[in-house]
Write a protein that holds these residues in place. Sequence first.
Motif, mmCIF file in Angstrom:
data_model
loop_
_atom_site.group_PDB
_atom_site.id
_atom_site.type_symbol
_atom_site.label_atom_id
_atom_site.label_comp_id
_atom_site.label_asym_id
_atom_site.label_seq_id
_atom_site.Cartn_x
_atom_site.Cartn_y
_atom_site.Cartn_z
ATOM 1 N N THR A 1 -5.645 3.255 -5.600
ATOM 2 C CA THR A 1 -4.754 2.514 -4.820
ATOM 3 C C THR A 1 -5.381 1.164 -4.404
ATOM 4 O OG1 THR A 1 -5.851 4.181 -3.155
ATOM 5 C CG2 THR A 1 -3.536 4.554 -4.010
ATOM 6 N N PHE A 2 -6.648 1.163 -4.073
ATOM 7 C CA PHE A 2 -7.222 0.138 -3.459
ATOM 8 C C PHE A 2 -7.106 -1.201 -4.408
ATOM 9 C CE2 PHE A 2 -10.737 -1.606 -0.557
ATOM 10 C CZ PHE A 2 -10.736 -2.857 -0.958
ATOM 11 N N VAL A 3 -7.269 -1.122 -5.691
ATOM 12 C CA VAL A 3 -7.366 -2.113 -6.432
ATOM 13 C C VAL A 3 -6.177 -2.656 -6.936
ATOM 14 C CG1 VAL A 3 -8.003 -2.843 -8.841
ATOM 15 C CG2 VAL A 3 -9.762 -1.354 -7.479
ATOM 16 N N SER B 1 0.658 -1.102 0.023
ATOM 17 C CA SER B 1 0.115 0.152 -0.016
ATOM 18 C C SER B 1 0.903 1.251 0.099
ATOM 19 C CB SER B 1 -0.960 0.074 1.130
ATOM 20 O OG SER B 1 -0.215 0.372 2.363
ATOM 21 N N PHE B 2 1.992 1.258 0.726
ATOM 22 C CA PHE B 2 2.886 2.470 0.684
ATOM 23 C C PHE B 2 3.508 2.571 -0.634
ATOM 24 C CE2 PHE B 2 3.001 1.820 5.161
ATOM 25 C CZ PHE B 2 2.987 3.031 5.891
ATOM 26 N N TYR B 3 3.793 1.410 -1.187
ATOM 27 C CA TYR B 3 4.437 1.565 -2.733
ATOM 28 C C TYR B 3 3.393 2.050 -3.712
ATOM 29 C CZ TYR B 3 6.494 0.146 -7.153
ATOM 30 O OH TYR B 3 6.940 0.251 -8.363
ATOM 31 N N VAL B 4 2.132 1.538 -3.727
ATOM 32 C CA VAL B 4 1.188 2.110 -4.657
ATOM 33 C C VAL B 4 0.803 3.274 -4.380
ATOM 34 C CG1 VAL B 4 -1.326 1.635 -5.483
ATOM 35 C CG2 VAL B 4 0.274 -0.344 -5.134
ATOM 36 N N ASN C 1 -6.850 8.513 -2.626
ATOM 37 C CA ASN C 1 -5.759 7.761 -2.498
ATOM 38 C C ASN C 1 -5.241 6.889 -1.212
ATOM 39 O OD1 ASN C 1 -3.715 9.507 -4.955
ATOM 40 N ND2 ASN C 1 -5.424 8.150 -5.184
ATOM 41 N N LEU C 2 -5.362 8.137 -0.184
ATOM 42 C CA LEU C 2 -5.082 7.547 1.287
ATOM 43 C C LEU C 2 -5.856 6.578 1.798
ATOM 44 C CD1 LEU C 2 -3.584 10.779 2.905
ATOM 45 C CD2 LEU C 2 -2.398 8.786 2.054
ATOM 46 N N VAL C 3 -7.311 6.635 1.558
ATOM 47 C CA VAL C 3 -8.415 6.000 1.995
ATOM 48 C C VAL C 3 -8.275 4.581 1.240
ATOM 49 C CG1 VAL C 3 -10.879 5.755 2.069
ATOM 50 C CG2 VAL C 3 -9.960 7.956 2.701
ATOM 51 N N GLY C 4 -8.007 4.688 -0.230
ATOM 52 C CA GLY C 4 -7.923 3.508 -0.806
ATOM 53 C C GLY C 4 -6.768 2.637 -0.328
#
Length: 496
Positions: A408-410, A147-150, A334-337
């Motif tokens: 970001t989520f997907v 998640s940090f990377y994406v 983005n942060l939420v995702g």
Amino acid sequence: MPNPNDPNDPLRWSRSKKHVCFGAVCAFTFLTNFAIGGLAPAFYILSLEFHKTQTETSALLIWPILVLGLFNFFWVPMANYFGKRPVFVFASLLLSAAYLWGALAQSFESLLWSNIVAAFAGSSTEAVGAAMVNDLYFLHQRGNLMSFYVNSISGGNTIGPLICGFVITGTSWRWQKWIAFILTFINFLVVVFFVPETRYDRSGLLRVSTPASAPSLDDENAPPNLEKTPTTKSEAAEVSLERDSVPQVPVKTWRQELSLRSGRPKNTNLLKLFIRPLPLIVYPAVILSFLGYAVSLAWVVAINILNPFVLQAPPYNWRPDVNGLINIPALIGNLVGSWLGGWVVDRYSDWRSKKNGGIFQPETRLHLLFIPALIVPAGCLAFGYGVAETLNWTALFFGTGMVSVGLTFVPIATMTYVSDCYLPVNADALELVNGLKNIVAFGFLYGVLPWVTEAGYINAFGTQAGIYVLIMLLAIPVIIFGRQIRHATAQWRVIL
């Protein structure tokens, strides 16, 4: 599984060493998008300065997206053959030079080619950076770290335009490139002096259990249930004897870690590494991941391309700095995702594993994809109707933030799923996902301006919402038949 006899195994590095290494790669990825996608608020001004149409100006972002995807298929084999460190050292230096070129560009064509060269350099981290998550971190940490990377990828496309809007208003668009050059060169120095090689050959590891008291692993970093404690004295003695029979590898010096040579893989060649990922396209997990990532990226970039021509023109007439504020909801999205797709999915998968008798099923990472399947299409409709009906700016802002959740989520959920399913070839699989998603996204974005002009914002973004739902529905058969699919694909001889 880490090698208990080799302190140079990246899985056994100290937490600070891992984080510095991973942080430098994330910074490199962030800066790639910071100065390419971050230039979007200047598109309206650039179209006037260089006398280009809206479609011609959008080439500054559309063609680099294609290059970012295509050259994954160049960098990943190079990293697998020569090592990840020499690739990052060269690519980070080239990225710095490309941004210096962009800051000094005197024509539109020169600026475009500087972006293309920057995209060529930046494409080195699209898949290789994601593969480094598996080099450095354990299974239970990968979703959160992915998640940090994406988020570093998506963050460049949101924080970049946000800063660029104020830079353009205060000085000029060139200072966006100067800032990117300075930051990229600093990161280049970090890569040179503090990012060792993370590629590690685990094929010859002894599969032995170790006593619970063995100090070979950092307890805080060790994954749960990694090791089995011997139940009898004879088992413990056997394990101890087997461990003692293997000599400890000496720790590399700092100078040795800075070497650009780390050996070459045996029983393969560079041509084979270039060809090897291509057959993975038949894997359902790879298909789902690249299609989901592609539409999540395409819809966000489409809004980035279109919003300057909407908000800086009548009837809104916003300045570039105010226009850049639309990236605040994008950043929040983005942060939420990333939180939902990383931390929440990790916790959910752990919970499902406990309910399943401690057996982890990778498909649990896909269960929560219904969240972006609901939020992103709603965001598309909000933005499309907002522009078409000239609604209050809040409609456009909410739409942008909702669409950004999927970016970001997907990829976090699906790329981690691909790594879980195909860990031995995860670098090749992620190369294919990252390469193909940019190519597919390029196809959509190349026609988005004529599409919106001809069909209108409501029809275009309504269609985008429908396409997104259809692609998310592809996760249902993968979830239902995932175990059978994994067992069947394990027998496919598609890897050369």
